[in-house]
Design a protein around this motif. Structure first.
Motif, mmCIF file in Angstrom:
data_model
loop_
_atom_site.group_PDB
_atom_site.id
_atom_site.type_symbol
_atom_site.label_atom_id
_atom_site.label_comp_id
_atom_site.label_asym_id
_atom_site.label_seq_id
_atom_site.Cartn_x
_atom_site.Cartn_y
_atom_site.Cartn_z
ATOM 1 N N ALA A 1 34.788 23.769 59.287
ATOM 2 C CA ALA A 1 34.697 22.366 58.888
ATOM 3 C C ALA A 1 34.667 21.440 60.100
ATOM 4 C CB ALA A 1 35.875 21.987 57.992
ATOM 5 N N LEU A 2 35.425 21.812 61.144
ATOM 6 C CA LEU A 2 35.551 20.949 62.323
ATOM 7 C C LEU A 2 34.651 21.386 63.472
ATOM 8 C CD1 LEU A 2 39.431 20.484 62.288
ATOM 9 C CD2 LEU A 2 37.698 18.896 61.462
ATOM 10 N N GLY A 3 34.000 22.528 63.324
ATOM 11 C CA GLY A 3 33.040 22.987 64.339
ATOM 12 C C GLY A 3 33.655 23.816 65.435
ATOM 13 N N GLN A 4 34.614 23.244 66.158
ATOM 14 C CA GLN A 4 35.270 24.009 67.225
ATOM 15 C C GLN A 4 36.739 23.612 67.314
ATOM 16 O OE1 GLN A 4 32.597 23.230 70.517
ATOM 17 N NE2 GLN A 4 33.519 21.234 70.953
ATOM 18 N N ILE A 5 37.587 24.624 67.204
ATOM 19 C CA ILE A 5 39.044 24.400 67.219
ATOM 20 C C ILE A 5 39.674 25.375 68.198
ATOM 21 C CG2 ILE A 5 39.048 23.610 64.824
ATOM 22 C CD1 ILE A 5 40.643 26.972 65.625
ATOM 23 N N TYR A 6 40.917 25.094 68.563
ATOM 24 C CA TYR A 6 41.686 26.088 69.324
ATOM 25 C C TYR A 6 43.137 26.027 68.891
ATOM 26 C CZ TYR A 6 43.680 22.454 72.433
ATOM 27 O OH TYR A 6 44.355 21.366 72.937
ATOM 28 N N THR A 7 43.778 27.159 68.934
ATOM 29 C CA THR A 7 45.212 27.227 68.681
ATOM 30 C C THR A 7 45.903 27.639 69.980
ATOM 31 O OG1 THR A 7 45.462 29.593 68.147
ATOM 32 C CG2 THR A 7 44.643 28.148 66.399
#
Length: 477
Positions: free
Chosen positions: A215-221
């Motif tokens: 949904a957000l395209g690119q994420i990181y944890t």
């Protein structure tokens, strides 16, 4: 008067002005010279006490570990090895330290002894340096992803999913362990537990991360993860931190590009910000190397190893090619490897990974397209039906530092893999929804943060790069 950090005093461009410094005594010699450190830098500042006009009782209280406040004039130092010192006009003892009981005396301590005193070991030069490097590396992680437009995602620590399928997870429960409720079949009745189901501490935020990437395209944890693996090796912790980016529309090559760029960025950033700490840790490592047999000594210093990663493009090699290289290698033919490579399908060990990096290619290596049966269920199956779009990044001295893959975006293929491996589709219904509704090619990787800190600091035991290590039979502090 407000106190000034010792790091700022040592970097001062003006002298002969009144300053106040607060910190802990590292050494006190000749009843006159205090080596003071406040944690802002690896370097101490020398404080020269007017011992003739200082009460005897006060001088006796200036012991290693004591907290003190000194006010005086910042002057050019007359001693070698230091730029400035403080001519003390006023000295105040803020907190006494019993010299007979304080364990961090100014001498060389074994790492095992320091682990037993993890609450105090950061007062040593080595652990002060390690923790400052860890802090800067952590900031660099966020800096990189924020600059690239990634969204920082906090995935749950408590989960019902086993992302790796390994089963080595810590269970979370509020049930009374001395009187567990049972079903009619005699099984534990988790419906009466706090969450109404069997739950664990997470081993990875990847699966939840994938849902947000869609949904957000690119994420990181970037958060804590847990594994109940009963291992006491120098490479394992029960509690550790993971960095896990997930990117929609990225294929495996894009994933490799991202991982290489990311690692080089955070290492370069840390080398620029922590030069004094890294020089100290390099010297510490050189002294440690002298105690080893010649054959076991590293061919590179710490800074050479870090520059090795920055100055070389990462060589991309298929698993199949790597197996051929290893099978035909001299150490394999002469049975010098502990784990002999005989055939395709072998799970590579650290000794094999290091051989590829340090001896054969002489640069960091990215291995890709691994056998499907030694990798996780969520990795995309290649057209050959035997390999998956997996990748591992290999570094000198440490072997694997990153593991990642292009994810299996095809609903039917993913379900078939889950059924083959006995993974409950009902438990992961929400994960399968990402393949039902607008599925797309996407990729990501995981980097164990402590593994990165281990590499950058040159330490050899992962318990020494986390503030309070959690290992089998050890949850002290």
């Amino acid at each position: 008067m407000r106190h000034t950090r010792i790091k700022d005093l040592l970097n001062s461009t003006s002298i002969l002005h009144e300053v106040n410094a607060k910190g802990w005594v590292r050494t006190f010699r000749n009843n006159q010279f205090i080596a003071l450190n406040d944690g802002s830098t690896i370097n101490n500042i020398q404080c020269v006490v007017d011992f003739e006009n200082t009460p005897e009782e006060t001088l006796k209280r200036i012991t290693t570990g004591a907290a003190v406040s000194v006010t005086g004039t910042l002057v050019e130092s007359k001693g070698a090895g230091q730029k400035y010192e403080i001519q003390v006009a006023k000295l105040e003892i803020l907190g006494d330290s019993d010299p007979e009981k304080f364990p961090m005396q100014p001498k060389r301590h074994s790492l095992e002894f320091l682990r037993e005193n993890a609450h105090l070991r950061v007062r040593t030069n080595a652990f002060g340096a390690i923790m400052r490097v860890r802090s800067v590396l952590s900031f660099a992680v966020h800096s990189y992803f924020q600059q690239k437009g990634f969204v920082y995602l906090n995935t749950p620590i408590i989960t019902g999913a086993d992302a790796e399928g390994a089963g080595e997870m810590f269970q979370v429960t509020s049930l009374p362990l001395d009187n567990l409720p049972k079903t009619e079949e005699g099984q534990i009745d988790y419906k009466k537990d706090f969450f109404g189901k069997h739950t664990n501490l997470t081993v990875s935020g990847q699966l939840e991360g994938e849902t947000f990437a869609m949904a957000l395209g690119q994420i990181y944890t970037f958060g804590p993860t847990f594994r109940a693996e009963n291992s006491n090796t120098s490479r394992h912790l029960a509690e550790f931190w993971m960095i896990e980016p997930e990117v929609a529309f990225n294929n495996l090559n894009d994933n490799m590009d991202l991982a290489e760029d990311f690692i080089q960025y955070v290492i370069k950033y840390t080398m620029e910000k922590c030069s004094d700490d890294l020089k100290f840790l390099e010297g510490r490592l050189l002294e440690e190397e002298k105690t080893k047999p010649q054959a076991e000594r590293s061919e590179m210093t710490l800074l050479e190893k870090l520059n090795f990663v920055l100055e070389n493009n990462f060589k991309r090699v298929s698993y199949t090619e790597a197996i051929d290289i290893l099978r035909d290698s001299t150490p394999n033919k002469r049975k010098k490897f502990q784990y002999i490579i005989n055939e395709w399908g072998a799970d590579l060990q650290s000794e094999h990974e290091r051989y590829l990096v340090e001896k054969h290619f002489k640069c960091p290596v990215i291995l890709f397209d691994y056998p499907a049966n030694i990798k996780a269920f969520y990795m995309r199956l290649n057209e050959d039906g035997k390999t998956v779009r997996a990748m591992d990044i290999l570094f000198p001295g440490i072997g694997e530092i990153v593991g990642g893959s292009q994810r299996e975006e095809r609903f039917d293929v993913l379900v078939e893999k889950m059924r083959t491996l006995g993974i409950d589709e009902e438990e992961l219904w929400w994960y399968l929804d990402t393949r039902r509704f607008g599925s797309a090619v996407h990729s990501g990787f995981g980097l164990g943060f402590e593994r990165l800190v281990l590499f950058v600091t040159g330490m050899t035991n992962i318990r020494d790069v986390i503030p309070f290590p959690r290992t089998p039979q050890n949850a002290e502090f």
